[in-house]
Design a protein around this motif. Sequence first.
Motif, PDB file in Angstrom:
ATOM      1  N   LEU A   1       0.821  -1.210   0.000  1.00 44.16           N
ATOM      2  CA  LEU A   1       0.000   0.000   0.000  1.00 44.16           C
ATOM      3  C   LEU A   1       0.858   1.264   0.000  1.00 44.16           C
ATOM      4  N   GLU A   2       1.964   1.235   0.698  1.00 42.64           N
ATOM      5  CA  GLU A   2       2.819   2.439   0.735  1.00 42.64           C
ATOM      6  C   GLU A   2       3.506   2.721  -0.601  1.00 42.64           C
ATOM      7  N   HIS A   3       3.402   1.790  -1.547  1.00 48.15           N
ATOM      8  CA  HIS A   3       3.960   1.987  -2.889  1.00 48.15           C
ATOM      9  C   HIS A   3       2.855   2.149  -3.936  1.00 48.15           C
ATOM     10  N   ILE A   4       1.749   2.729  -3.509  1.00 49.26           N
ATOM     11  CA  ILE A   4       0.601   2.897  -4.407  1.00 49.26           C
ATOM     12  C   ILE A   4       0.946   3.773  -5.618  1.00 49.26           C
ATOM     13  N   ALA A   5       1.842   4.736  -5.424  1.00 52.99           N
ATOM     14  CA  ALA A   5       2.251   5.587  -6.549  1.00 52.99           C
ATOM     15  C   ALA A   5       2.964   4.757  -7.618  1.00 52.99           C
ATOM     16  N   ASP A   6       3.767   3.775  -7.197  1.00 52.70           N
ATOM     17  CA  ASP A   6       4.442   2.899  -8.157  1.00 52.70           C
ATOM     18  C   ASP A   6       3.428   2.035  -8.911  1.00 52.70           C
ATOM     19  N   ALA A   7       2.399   1.583  -8.203  1.00 57.08           N
ATOM     20  CA  ALA A   7       1.350   0.784  -8.839  1.00 57.08           C
ATOM     21  C   ALA A   7       0.636   1.622  -9.899  1.00 57.08           C
TER      22      ALA A   7
ATOM     23  N   LYS B   1      -2.579  -7.759 -14.140  1.00 59.68           N
ATOM     24  CA  LYS B   1      -3.361  -7.101 -13.088  1.00 59.68           C
ATOM     25  C   LYS B   1      -2.431  -6.513 -12.039  1.00 59.68           C
ATOM     26  N   VAL B   2      -2.709  -5.292 -11.663  1.00 54.92           N
ATOM     27  CA  VAL B   2      -1.963  -4.614 -10.601  1.00 54.92           C
ATOM     28  C   VAL B   2      -2.770  -4.740  -9.322  1.00 54.92           C
ATOM     29  N   LEU B   3      -2.156  -5.292  -8.290  1.00 55.27           N
ATOM     30  CA  LEU B   3      -2.834  -5.523  -7.014  1.00 55.27           C
ATOM     31  C   LEU B   3      -2.110  -4.772  -5.902  1.00 55.27           C
ATOM     32  N   LEU B   4      -2.899  -4.245  -4.979  1.00 53.39           N
ATOM     33  CA  LEU B   4      -2.356  -3.614  -3.799  1.00 53.39           C
ATOM     34  C   LEU B   4      -2.519  -4.561  -2.616  1.00 53.39           C
ATOM     35  N   ASP B   5      -1.435  -4.762  -1.874  1.00 54.94           N
ATOM     36  CA  ASP B   5      -1.511  -5.553  -0.646  1.00 54.94           C
ATOM     37  C   ASP B   5      -1.837  -4.587   0.487  1.00 54.94           C
ATOM     38  N   ILE B   6      -3.020  -4.759   1.035  1.00 51.72           N
ATOM     39  CA  ILE B   6      -3.488  -3.886   2.121  1.00 51.72           C
ATOM     40  C   ILE B   6      -3.494  -4.688   3.406  1.00 51.72           C
ATOM     41  N   PRO B   7      -2.676  -4.243   4.375  1.00 54.09           N
ATOM     42  CA  PRO B   7      -2.602  -5.009   5.635  1.00 54.09           C
ATOM     43  C   PRO B   7      -3.921  -4.986   6.394  1.00 54.09           C
TER      44      PRO B   7
END
Length: 165
Positions: free
Chosen positions: A142-148, A159-165
């Motif tokens: 999640l802290e690299h959402i800008a990179d995603a 598919k681009v996925l965000l890992d959200i804790p």
Amino acid sequence: RWAGARVVTTVSGPAKAALARAAGAHRTVDYRTQDAVAEILDFAPKGVDIVVEVAPGTNAALDMAVAAQGAVVAYYSGGESERLSVPVLTSLPTNLRWQSVYVYTVPPAAKRQALTDVAAAVNAGALRVGEEAGLPLHRYALEHIADAHAALEQGVVGKVLLDIP
């Protein structure tokens, strides 16, 4: 390969052809190096029943050339400035239907049925993900959402996925 579908897809090169085959496509056609109409009609001599389209304005002529009698062109993407123009007399004999698909406004009953159908496909092992299944996954914390977001803007395949804790 689910529910008896025979799938032909257009691709822009060998890497995407390999992904499409891994995802279950029976035939791939490289629209940059092959005659797409001839190749598609070689695979489906009576035309295709359903076209899933991401560039309806760009591909309208191709879609009409390969459509079977009573076919549907279902489109779910396109640029804001993209325009769809269909020659009326050319498309009339085919009874071709252009169907927009905007998931946010699909009726609730249709969404419920889609969820049921997708769950059945998953349970049967027909829907898989990962590079080996033709759908690469790109995971970001999640802290690299800008990179995603940057990956999406650069046209990452998969598919681009965000890992959200």
